[in-house]
Design a protein around this motif. Structure first.
Motif, PDB file in Angstrom:
ATOM      1  N   GLU A  20       0.854  -1.187   0.000  1.00 15.82           N
ATOM      2  CA  GLU A  20       0.000   0.000   0.000  1.00 15.82           C
ATOM      3  C   GLU A  20       0.886   1.232   0.000  1.00 15.82           C
ATOM      4  O   GLU A  20       1.923   1.258   0.649  1.00 15.82           O
ATOM      5  CB  GLU A  20      -0.933  -0.107   1.210  1.00 15.82           C
ATOM      6  N   THR A  21       0.480   2.210  -0.790  1.00 16.08           N
ATOM      7  CA  THR A  21       1.210   3.464  -0.912  1.00 16.08           C
ATOM      8  C   THR A  21       0.305   4.590  -0.440  1.00 16.08           C
ATOM      9  O   THR A  21      -0.901   4.537  -0.668  1.00 16.08           O
ATOM     10  CB  THR A  21       1.607   3.706  -2.388  1.00 16.08           C
ATOM     11  N   ALA A  23      -1.649   8.012  -0.475  1.00 14.87           N
ATOM     12  CA  ALA A  23      -2.230   8.814  -1.555  1.00 14.87           C
ATOM     13  C   ALA A  23      -1.354  10.040  -1.785  1.00 14.87           C
ATOM     14  O   ALA A  23      -0.846  10.643  -0.843  1.00 14.87           O
ATOM     15  CB  ALA A  23      -3.644   9.225  -1.183  1.00 14.87           C
ATOM     16  N   PRO A  46      -6.570   9.106  -4.762  1.00 17.48           N
ATOM     17  CA  PRO A  46      -6.691   7.679  -4.493  1.00 17.48           C
ATOM     18  C   PRO A  46      -5.404   7.102  -3.908  1.00 17.48           C
ATOM     19  O   PRO A  46      -4.312   7.600  -4.174  1.00 17.48           O
ATOM     20  CB  PRO A  46      -7.002   7.068  -5.855  1.00 17.48           C
ATOM     21  N   LYS A  47      -5.565   6.050  -3.100  1.00 18.18           N
ATOM     22  CA  LYS A  47      -4.422   5.375  -2.484  1.00 18.18           C
ATOM     23  C   LYS A  47      -4.137   4.098  -3.267  1.00 18.18           C
ATOM     24  O   LYS A  47      -4.985   3.218  -3.347  1.00 18.18           O
ATOM     25  CB  LYS A  47      -4.733   5.056  -1.021  1.00 18.18           C
ATOM     26  N   PRO A  48      -2.942   3.970  -3.866  1.00 15.92           N
ATOM     27  CA  PRO A  48      -2.623   2.781  -4.657  1.00 15.92           C
ATOM     28  C   PRO A  48      -2.307   1.563  -3.782  1.00 15.92           C
ATOM     29  O   PRO A  48      -1.633   1.681  -2.755  1.00 15.92           O
ATOM     30  CB  PRO A  48      -1.386   3.183  -5.451  1.00 15.92           C
ATOM     31  N   ALA A  50      -1.262  -2.825  -4.242  1.00 11.30           N
ATOM     32  CA  ALA A  50      -0.978  -3.997  -5.067  1.00 11.30           C
ATOM     33  C   ALA A  50      -1.532  -5.188  -4.303  1.00 11.30           C
ATOM     34  O   ALA A  50      -1.225  -5.368  -3.118  1.00 11.30           O
ATOM     35  CB  ALA A  50       0.515  -4.156  -5.297  1.00 11.30           C
ATOM     36  N   VAL A 114     -13.165   0.948  -4.328  1.00  8.93           N
ATOM     37  CA  VAL A 114     -11.943   0.824  -5.121  1.00  8.93           C
ATOM     38  C   VAL A 114     -12.251   0.774  -6.609  1.00  8.93           C
ATOM     39  O   VAL A 114     -13.387   0.515  -7.014  1.00  8.93           O
ATOM     40  CB  VAL A 114     -11.138  -0.441  -4.740  1.00  8.93           C
ATOM     41  N   GLY A 117      -6.639  -0.525 -10.900  1.00  7.73           N
ATOM     42  CA  GLY A 117      -5.665   0.426 -11.414  1.00  7.73           C
ATOM     43  C   GLY A 117      -5.277   0.102 -12.851  1.00  7.73           C
ATOM     44  O   GLY A 117      -6.035  -0.536 -13.590  1.00  7.73           O
ATOM     45  N   GLU A 118      -4.103   0.507 -13.231  1.00  5.98           N
ATOM     46  CA  GLU A 118      -3.608   0.282 -14.596  1.00  5.98           C
ATOM     47  C   GLU A 118      -3.494  -1.208 -14.870  1.00  5.98           C
ATOM     48  O   GLU A 118      -2.835  -1.930 -14.154  1.00  5.98           O
ATOM     49  CB  GLU A 118      -2.244   0.944 -14.787  1.00  5.98           C
ATOM     50  N   PRO A 137      -3.524  -4.201  -9.576  1.00  4.75           N
ATOM     51  CA  PRO A 137      -3.464  -2.998  -8.749  1.00  4.75           C
ATOM     52  C   PRO A 137      -4.873  -2.501  -8.435  1.00  4.75           C
ATOM     53  O   PRO A 137      -5.786  -2.628  -9.248  1.00  4.75           O
ATOM     54  CB  PRO A 137      -2.716  -2.002  -9.644  1.00  4.75           C
ATOM     55  N   MET A 139      -7.014   0.966  -6.649  1.00  3.29           N
ATOM     56  CA  MET A 139      -6.951   2.346  -6.196  1.00  3.29           C
ATOM     57  C   MET A 139      -8.097   2.548  -5.207  1.00  3.29           C
ATOM     58  O   MET A 139      -9.265   2.416  -5.582  1.00  3.29           O
ATOM     59  CB  MET A 139      -7.108   3.312  -7.363  1.00  3.29           C
TER      60      MET A 139
END
Length: 142
Positions: A20-21, A23, A46-48, A50, A114, A117-118, A137, A139
């Motif tokens: 978790e990263t 935001a 948003p908080k990325p 994986a 959520v 993601g990409e 991923p 978000m």
């Protein structure tokens, strides 16, 4: 109505694949010399994350159907249990567990809104299709 992560799929991510990263709503601008400039572009972002889930062949097919039909190939948001808080015991300020009238611990119920993601989910297997790891991923929306 917002779709919910299917109950017939695993409800917890694989711990060794979770990251978790924080935001980040900053805007960075290069300068001709020096370090560059940074300012707040968004008040919330948003908080990325994986994530990966271990799935069997039936669950793989269910996840594919969820991707295609329920969240429009990843274009729609959905709800999933908060992987960092949901199910934890509620505590007092002293660190003691809060209990209900029957003496059972009170647990936190928390959800994330959520979006994928990409890139779509990626399935890998090491045992000839008996189980898969579905990684993608997420978000977490503010």
């Amino acid at each position: 109505m917002i779709p919910t992560w299917p109950a017939d799929l695993p409800q917890r991510v694989l711990a060794d694949s979770f990251s978790e990263t924080l935001a980040d709503g900053r805007l960075r601008t290069s300068t001709e010399t020096g370090m560059g400039k940074s300012r707040l572009r968004f008040s919330s972002a948003p908080k990325p994350l994986a994530v990966a889930f271990k799935v069997d062949p039936d669950q793989k097919a269910r996840l594919e159907r969820f991707w295609i039909e329920e969240i429009a190939r990843g274009a729609l948001p959905f709800l999933i249990q908060d992987q960092t808080k949901d199910g934890l015991a509620m505590l007092t300020d002293d660190g003691l567990q809060l209990l209900d009238d029957a003496g059972q611990p009170l647990l936190i119920s928390a959800w994330w809104l959520v979006m994928i993601g990409e890139g779509p989910p990626v399935f890998t297997t090491r045992n000839r299709g008996m189980t898969y790891t579905a990684a993608f991923p997420l978000m977490v929306m503010p």
